[in-house]
Design a protein around this motif. Structure first.
Motif, PDB file in Angstrom:
ATOM      1  N   GLU A 167      -8.023  18.928   1.547  1.00  0.00           N
ATOM      2  CA  GLU A 167      -6.828  19.248   2.339  1.00  0.00           C
ATOM      3  C   GLU A 167      -5.660  18.345   1.943  1.00  0.00           C
ATOM      4  N   PRO A 168      -4.489  18.930   1.611  1.00  0.00           N
ATOM      5  CA  PRO A 168      -3.329  18.083   1.327  1.00  0.00           C
ATOM      6  C   PRO A 168      -2.948  17.248   2.554  1.00  0.00           C
ATOM      7  N   ALA A 169      -2.600  15.993   2.323  1.00  0.00           N
ATOM      8  CA  ALA A 169      -2.207  15.093   3.403  1.00  0.00           C
ATOM      9  C   ALA A 169      -0.940  14.352   2.998  1.00  0.00           C
ATOM     10  N   ASP A 170      -0.024  14.270   3.939  1.00  0.00           N
ATOM     11  CA  ASP A 170       1.248  13.592   3.702  1.00  0.00           C
ATOM     12  C   ASP A 170       1.101  12.093   3.916  1.00  0.00           C
ATOM     13  N   THR A 171       2.107  11.354   3.489  1.00  0.00           N
ATOM     14  CA  THR A 171       2.174   9.914   3.715  1.00  0.00           C
ATOM     15  C   THR A 171       3.458   9.578   4.439  1.00  0.00           C
ATOM     16  N   LEU A 172       3.336   8.761   5.452  1.00  0.00           N
ATOM     17  CA  LEU A 172       4.479   8.134   6.099  1.00  0.00           C
ATOM     18  C   LEU A 172       4.405   6.673   5.696  1.00  0.00           C
ATOM     19  N   TYR A 173       5.461   6.193   5.058  1.00  0.00           N
ATOM     20  CA  TYR A 173       5.456   4.839   4.517  1.00  0.00           C
ATOM     21  C   TYR A 173       6.195   3.905   5.461  1.00  0.00           C
ATOM     22  N   TYR A 174       5.578   2.751   5.715  1.00  0.00           N
ATOM     23  CA  TYR A 174       6.152   1.723   6.578  1.00  0.00           C
ATOM     24  C   TYR A 174       6.284   0.428   5.795  1.00  0.00           C
ATOM     25  N   GLY A 175       7.267  -0.397   6.171  1.00  0.00           N
ATOM     26  CA  GLY A 175       7.422  -1.713   5.566  1.00  0.00           C
ATOM     27  C   GLY A 175       7.774  -2.753   6.613  1.00  0.00           C
ATOM     28  N   LEU A 176       7.320  -3.974   6.350  1.00  0.00           N
ATOM     29  CA  LEU A 176       7.614  -5.107   7.218  1.00  0.00           C
ATOM     30  C   LEU A 176       8.027  -6.277   6.338  1.00  0.00           C
ATOM     31  N   LEU A 177       9.267  -6.721   6.494  1.00  0.00           N
ATOM     32  CA  LEU A 177       9.753  -7.881   5.765  1.00  0.00           C
ATOM     33  C   LEU A 177       9.468  -9.144   6.559  1.00  0.00           C
ATOM     34  N   ARG A 178       9.327 -10.235   5.854  1.00  0.00           N
ATOM     35  CA  ARG A 178       9.066 -11.504   6.545  1.00  0.00           C
ATOM     36  C   ARG A 178      10.193 -11.816   7.530  1.00  0.00           C
ATOM     37  N   ARG A 179      11.427 -11.518   7.157  1.00  0.00           N
ATOM     38  CA  ARG A 179      12.532 -11.834   8.076  1.00  0.00           C
ATOM     39  C   ARG A 179      12.465 -10.976   9.339  1.00  0.00           C
ATOM     40  N   TYR A 180      11.961  -9.734   9.236  1.00  0.00           N
ATOM     41  CA  TYR A 180      11.748  -8.930  10.442  1.00  0.00           C
ATOM     42  C   TYR A 180      10.670  -9.595  11.303  1.00  0.00           C
ATOM     43  N   TRP A 181       9.594 -10.021  10.639  1.00  0.00           N
ATOM     44  CA  TRP A 181       8.461 -10.662  11.328  1.00  0.00           C
ATOM     45  C   TRP A 181       8.920 -11.919  12.056  1.00  0.00           C
ATOM     46  N   ASP A 182       9.664 -12.774  11.340  1.00  0.00           N
ATOM     47  CA  ASP A 182      10.123 -14.033  11.933  1.00  0.00           C
ATOM     48  C   ASP A 182      11.010 -13.822  13.150  1.00  0.00           C
ATOM     49  N   ALA A 183      11.687 -12.679  13.233  1.00  0.00           N
ATOM     50  CA  ALA A 183      12.602 -12.405  14.344  1.00  0.00           C
ATOM     51  C   ALA A 183      11.906 -11.787  15.556  1.00  0.00           C
ATOM     52  N   LEU A 184      10.632 -11.431  15.430  1.00  0.00           N
ATOM     53  CA  LEU A 184       9.931 -10.814  16.548  1.00  0.00           C
ATOM     54  C   LEU A 184       9.643 -11.830  17.646  1.00  0.00           C
ATOM     55  N   PRO A 185       9.775 -11.428  18.914  1.00  0.00           N
ATOM     56  CA  PRO A 185       9.585 -12.379  20.009  1.00  0.00           C
ATOM     57  C   PRO A 185       8.174 -12.941  20.145  1.00  0.00           C
ATOM     58  N   PHE A 186       7.155 -12.181  19.676  1.00  0.00           N
ATOM     59  CA  PHE A 186       5.778 -12.647  19.852  1.00  0.00           C
ATOM     60  C   PHE A 186       5.287 -13.514  18.700  1.00  0.00           C
ATOM     61  N   VAL A 187       6.052 -13.630  17.625  1.00  0.00           N
ATOM     62  CA  VAL A 187       5.617 -14.440  16.485  1.00  0.00           C
ATOM     63  C   VAL A 187       5.604 -15.899  16.892  1.00  0.00           C
ATOM     64  N   GLY A 188       4.508 -16.556  16.561  1.00  0.00           N
ATOM     65  CA  GLY A 188       4.345 -17.950  16.932  1.00  0.00           C
ATOM     66  C   GLY A 188       3.639 -18.112  18.271  1.00  0.00           C
ATOM     67  N   SER A 189       3.410 -16.993  18.966  1.00  0.00           N
ATOM     68  CA  SER A 189       2.729 -17.092  20.274  1.00  0.00           C
ATOM     69  C   SER A 189       1.268 -16.805  20.130  1.00  0.00           C
TER      70      SER A 189
END
Length: 189
Positions: A167-189
């Motif tokens: 069965e053909p299956a599509d892809t949804l591509y996601y990315g996470l940059l370190r600067r996005y990660w560092d700005a998240l409120p839960f990082v470091g908790s």
């Protein structure tokens, strides 16, 4: 490829460790379930040897630095309930992909997000990654929720990228940059 050393990560409810040969039966139980592999890029495993071979590849990947797959256990109960991996490292760009799968009896309990958060923090802090990517089937809404909860952003759509069980299956591509990660409120908790 990163220089990997045996690592154990802990969260409030989980323990993540390197895979061992004794994980084969539990690993097989996860990846032989058609519901677990419904949106995977290959079908469910049909033979225990597939789990044994997969763990052999993981042990080799630890040695050569090409990937790290963590066995996820409940903190108070030994035994693999799922896995989270960082793989397809591109050293020059300091990026890789993330993947995860959990036994069906452990779905809808927040374990995937909790484990992936620990692995992402390890990737950004210890392995000095700049970017982590994820490739999911757009029909896998639970996985999309996990990624978005962790700060991943939708970056692209590739129609019929995979043929899974005919069965053909599509892809949804996601990315996470370190600067996005560092700005998240839960990082470091």
């Amino acid at each position: 490829m990163p220089n990997l050393t045996p690592t154990v990560l802990s969260t409030a409810r989980l323990r993540l460790r390197w895979m061992i040969e004794a994980d084969a039966p539990a690993h097989f139980a996860v990846f032989s379930d058609p519901e677990v592999t419904r949106f995977w890029s290959s079908g469910p495993w049909t033979d225990m040897q597939q789990a044994v071979d997969a763990i052999g590849r993981e042990l080799a990947a630890y040695r050569d630095g090409s990937a790290v797959r963590f066995a996820v256990e409940l903190a108070d109960q030994p035994g693999l309930i799922g896995t989270v991996s960082l793989h397809r490292f591109v050293d020059q760009s300091r990026r890789c992909e993330i993947g995860y799968a959990f036994g069906r009896e452990h779905w809808n309990k927040g374990y995937a997000a909790e484990a992936a958060k620990a692995v992402l923090d390890y990737g950004f802090r210890v392995l000095d990654l700049n970017r982590v990517e994820a490739d999911i089937d757009p029909r896998n809404l639970a996985s999309a929720r996990v990624l978005e909860r962790l700060g991943f952003r939708k970056e692209g759509f590739l129609p019929e990228r995979w043929i899974v069980q005919g069965e053909p299956a599509d892809t949804l591509y996601y990315g996470l940059l370190r600067r996005y990660w560092d700005a998240l409120p839960f990082v470091g908790s």
